[in-house]
Design a protein around this motif. Structure first.
Motif, PDB file in Angstrom:
ATOM      1  N   THR A 169      22.950 -30.087  41.287  1.00  0.00           N
ATOM      2  CA  THR A 169      23.826 -30.474  42.397  1.00  0.00           C
ATOM      3  C   THR A 169      23.069 -30.783  43.687  1.00  0.00           C
ATOM      4  N   GLY A 170      21.746 -30.565  43.670  1.00  0.00           N
ATOM      5  CA  GLY A 170      20.966 -30.807  44.880  1.00  0.00           C
ATOM      6  C   GLY A 170      21.097 -29.699  45.906  1.00  0.00           C
ATOM      7  N   LEU A 171      21.537 -28.516  45.466  1.00  0.00           N
ATOM      8  CA  LEU A 171      21.704 -27.372  46.369  1.00  0.00           C
ATOM      9  C   LEU A 171      20.574 -26.370  46.158  1.00  0.00           C
ATOM     10  N   ARG A 172      20.285 -25.597  47.198  1.00  0.00           N
ATOM     11  CA  ARG A 172      19.304 -24.517  47.064  1.00  0.00           C
ATOM     12  C   ARG A 172      19.951 -23.380  46.261  1.00  0.00           C
ATOM     13  N   VAL A 173      19.129 -22.602  45.563  1.00  0.00           N
ATOM     14  CA  VAL A 173      19.654 -21.495  44.747  1.00  0.00           C
ATOM     15  C   VAL A 173      20.440 -20.520  45.615  1.00  0.00           C
ATOM     16  N   GLU A 174      19.934 -20.248  46.812  1.00  0.00           N
ATOM     17  CA  GLU A 174      20.620 -19.316  47.726  1.00  0.00           C
ATOM     18  C   GLU A 174      22.034 -19.824  48.043  1.00  0.00           C
ATOM     19  N   THR A 175      22.134 -21.134  48.245  1.00  0.00           N
ATOM     20  CA  THR A 175      23.444 -21.737  48.538  1.00  0.00           C
ATOM     21  C   THR A 175      24.359 -21.622  47.333  1.00  0.00           C
ATOM     22  N   VAL A 176      23.818 -21.825  46.138  1.00  0.00           N
ATOM     23  CA  VAL A 176      24.605 -21.707  44.903  1.00  0.00           C
ATOM     24  C   VAL A 176      25.134 -20.289  44.763  1.00  0.00           C
ATOM     25  N   ILE A 177      24.289 -19.296  44.994  1.00  0.00           N
ATOM     26  CA  ILE A 177      24.697 -17.887  44.863  1.00  0.00           C
ATOM     27  C   ILE A 177      25.827 -17.577  45.842  1.00  0.00           C
ATOM     28  N   ARG A 178      25.658 -18.004  47.102  1.00  0.00           N
ATOM     29  CA  ARG A 178      26.707 -17.778  48.119  1.00  0.00           C
ATOM     30  C   ARG A 178      28.002 -18.490  47.733  1.00  0.00           C
ATOM     31  N   THR A 179      27.861 -19.723  47.236  1.00  0.00           N
ATOM     32  CA  THR A 179      29.033 -20.535  46.879  1.00  0.00           C
ATOM     33  C   THR A 179      29.789 -19.907  45.716  1.00  0.00           C
ATOM     34  N   ILE A 180      29.086 -19.435  44.711  1.00  0.00           N
ATOM     35  CA  ILE A 180      29.735 -18.800  43.555  1.00  0.00           C
ATOM     36  C   ILE A 180      30.469 -17.535  43.997  1.00  0.00           C
ATOM     37  N   LYS A 181      29.845 -16.745  44.888  1.00  0.00           N
ATOM     38  CA  LYS A 181      30.511 -15.529  45.401  1.00  0.00           C
ATOM     39  C   LYS A 181      31.771 -15.889  46.184  1.00  0.00           C
ATOM     40  N   ALA A 182      31.688 -16.953  46.988  1.00  0.00           N
ATOM     41  CA  ALA A 182      32.854 -17.395  47.764  1.00  0.00           C
ATOM     42  C   ALA A 182      33.978 -17.858  46.836  1.00  0.00           C
ATOM     43  N   LEU A 183      33.608 -18.575  45.766  1.00  0.00           N
ATOM     44  CA  LEU A 183      34.609 -19.051  44.806  1.00  0.00           C
ATOM     45  C   LEU A 183      35.209 -17.888  44.013  1.00  0.00           C
ATOM     46  N   GLU A 184      34.409 -16.834  43.811  1.00  0.00           N
ATOM     47  CA  GLU A 184      34.943 -15.638  43.146  1.00  0.00           C
ATOM     48  C   GLU A 184      35.977 -14.964  44.046  1.00  0.00           C
ATOM     49  N   LYS A 185      35.676 -14.858  45.335  1.00  0.00           N
ATOM     50  CA  LYS A 185      36.619 -14.242  46.278  1.00  0.00           C
ATOM     51  C   LYS A 185      37.938 -15.001  46.325  1.00  0.00           C
ATOM     52  N   LYS A 186      37.865 -16.314  46.152  1.00  0.00           N
ATOM     53  CA  LYS A 186      39.075 -17.149  46.159  1.00  0.00           C
ATOM     54  C   LYS A 186      39.807 -17.103  44.818  1.00  0.00           C
ATOM     55  N   GLY A 187      39.195 -16.439  43.836  1.00  0.00           N
ATOM     56  CA  GLY A 187      39.837 -16.326  42.526  1.00  0.00           C
ATOM     57  C   GLY A 187      39.652 -17.546  41.634  1.00  0.00           C
ATOM     58  N   VAL A 188      38.735 -18.435  42.013  1.00  0.00           N
ATOM     59  CA  VAL A 188      38.509 -19.660  41.250  1.00  0.00           C
ATOM     60  C   VAL A 188      37.531 -19.403  40.102  1.00  0.00           C
ATOM     61  N   LEU A 189      36.551 -18.541  40.351  1.00  0.00           N
ATOM     62  CA  LEU A 189      35.568 -18.161  39.339  1.00  0.00           C
ATOM     63  C   LEU A 189      35.582 -16.643  39.181  1.00  0.00           C
ATOM     64  N   LYS A 190      35.049 -16.168  38.041  1.00  0.00           N
ATOM     65  CA  LYS A 190      34.860 -14.732  37.829  1.00  0.00           C
ATOM     66  C   LYS A 190      33.382 -14.491  37.586  1.00  0.00           C
ATOM     67  N   ILE A 191      32.886 -13.351  38.079  1.00  0.00           N
ATOM     68  CA  ILE A 191      31.517 -12.933  37.762  1.00  0.00           C
ATOM     69  C   ILE A 191      31.622 -11.611  37.026  1.00  0.00           C
ATOM     70  N   ILE A 192      31.205 -11.606  35.757  1.00  0.00           N
ATOM     71  CA  ILE A 192      31.265 -10.406  34.925  1.00  0.00           C
ATOM     72  C   ILE A 192      29.883 -10.196  34.321  1.00  0.00           C
ATOM     73  N   ASN A 193      29.275  -9.039  34.618  1.00  0.00           N
ATOM     74  CA  ASN A 193      27.904  -8.755  34.158  1.00  0.00           C
ATOM     75  C   ASN A 193      26.948  -9.897  34.505  1.00  0.00           C
ATOM     76  N   ARG A 194      27.041 -10.367  35.725  1.00  0.00           N
ATOM     77  CA  ARG A 194      26.200 -11.449  36.281  1.00  0.00           C
ATOM     78  C   ARG A 194      26.434 -12.804  35.638  1.00  0.00           C
ATOM     79  N   LYS A 195      27.401 -12.894  34.719  1.00  0.00           N
ATOM     80  CA  LYS A 195      27.731 -14.171  34.090  1.00  0.00           C
ATOM     81  C   LYS A 195      28.935 -14.782  34.792  1.00  0.00           C
ATOM     82  N   VAL A 196      28.925 -16.111  34.888  1.00  0.00           N
ATOM     83  CA  VAL A 196      29.983 -16.833  35.605  1.00  0.00           C
ATOM     84  C   VAL A 196      31.009 -17.362  34.602  1.00  0.00           C
ATOM     85  N   TYR A 197      32.278 -17.149  34.910  1.00  0.00           N
ATOM     86  CA  TYR A 197      33.385 -17.643  34.077  1.00  0.00           C
ATOM     87  C   TYR A 197      34.321 -18.477  34.939  1.00  0.00           C
ATOM     88  N   ARG A 198      34.927 -19.480  34.313  1.00  0.00           N
ATOM     89  CA  ARG A 198      35.917 -20.331  35.006  1.00  0.00           C
ATOM     90  C   ARG A 198      37.255 -20.134  34.327  1.00  0.00           C
TER      91      ARG A 198
END
Length: 198
Positions: A169-198
């Motif tokens: 996506t052309g993003l830095r890893v740090e940005t990806v980590i923050r973005t995934i956490k933000a999407l988890e807070k919004k209920g769009v993604l889940k993080i279970i045992n460090r794995k990402v689910y949609r």
């Protein structure tokens, strides 16, 4: 994608590649058609600063590196095994003969190339105009649709590392980590045992 038996009938050979093995290098002329039996392959480049850019990730039953094969142009990226992989490779002349003699396979190859071109066009627009959350979700949804990510009780398991998401996506890893956490807070993604689910 193409039946192994058909590829072998035209002279395809299986070859095993250890993790991180180079299958072909950027700048070389193509000589074979490649299809994955097991494992995972990425096509990548590095910029002048040494940062990796992943052009694509390919999985079991998928082919890679065909556009230069048809155009007789040098590879614009290298192909590297992400994990131990077994790959079928078929000489270019045999591949072209197979396509001439099997119209349905030719259509399948055209559809596959069209889908990749469509994805590249969509992602190019995403990377130039959209925020990180939108880019990450677009990539994940594309992965679900085209890479057959497994679904279980938690949803679709996203088989990309944070680094791969960044490189695609052309993003830095740090940005990806923050973005995934933000999407988890919004209920769009889940993080279970460090794995990402949609």
């Amino acid at each position: 994608m193409i039946a192994i038996e058909l590829l072998e009938k035209y002279g395809a050979v299986k070859k095993f590649y250890d993790k991180a093995s180079v299958i072909f290098e950027e700048g070389n002329l193509p000589t074979h058609y490649y299809q994955i039996i097991t494992g995972e392959v990425k096509m990548n480049n590095y910029n002048d600063d040494g940062r990796e850019f992943i052009q694509g990730i390919f999985y079991k039953n998928q082919s890679f590196g065909e556009p230069p094969l048809f155009l007789n142009q040098k590879y614009p990226a290298s192909a590297v095994s992400v994990e131990d992989s077994q790959i079928l490779f078929l000489p270019k002349t045999n591949f072209m003969k197979m396509l001439e003699e099997n119209a349905s396979i030719s259509i399948k190859i055209i559809e596959n190339l069209a889908q990749r071109l469509y994805y590249k066009s969509v992602m190019a627009a995403e990377m130039s105009t959209h925020e990180p959350e939108h880019r990450v979700l677009k990539l994940i949804d594309h992965g679900i649709e085209y890479f057959n990510f497994k679904k279980d009780a938690n949803g679709y398991l996203i088989n990309f590392t944070r680094q791969q998401i960044g490189d695609l996506t052309g993003l830095r890893v740090e940005t990806v980590i923050r973005t995934i956490k933000a999407l988890e807070k919004k209920g769009v993604l889940k993080i279970i045992n460090r794995k990402v689910y949609r």
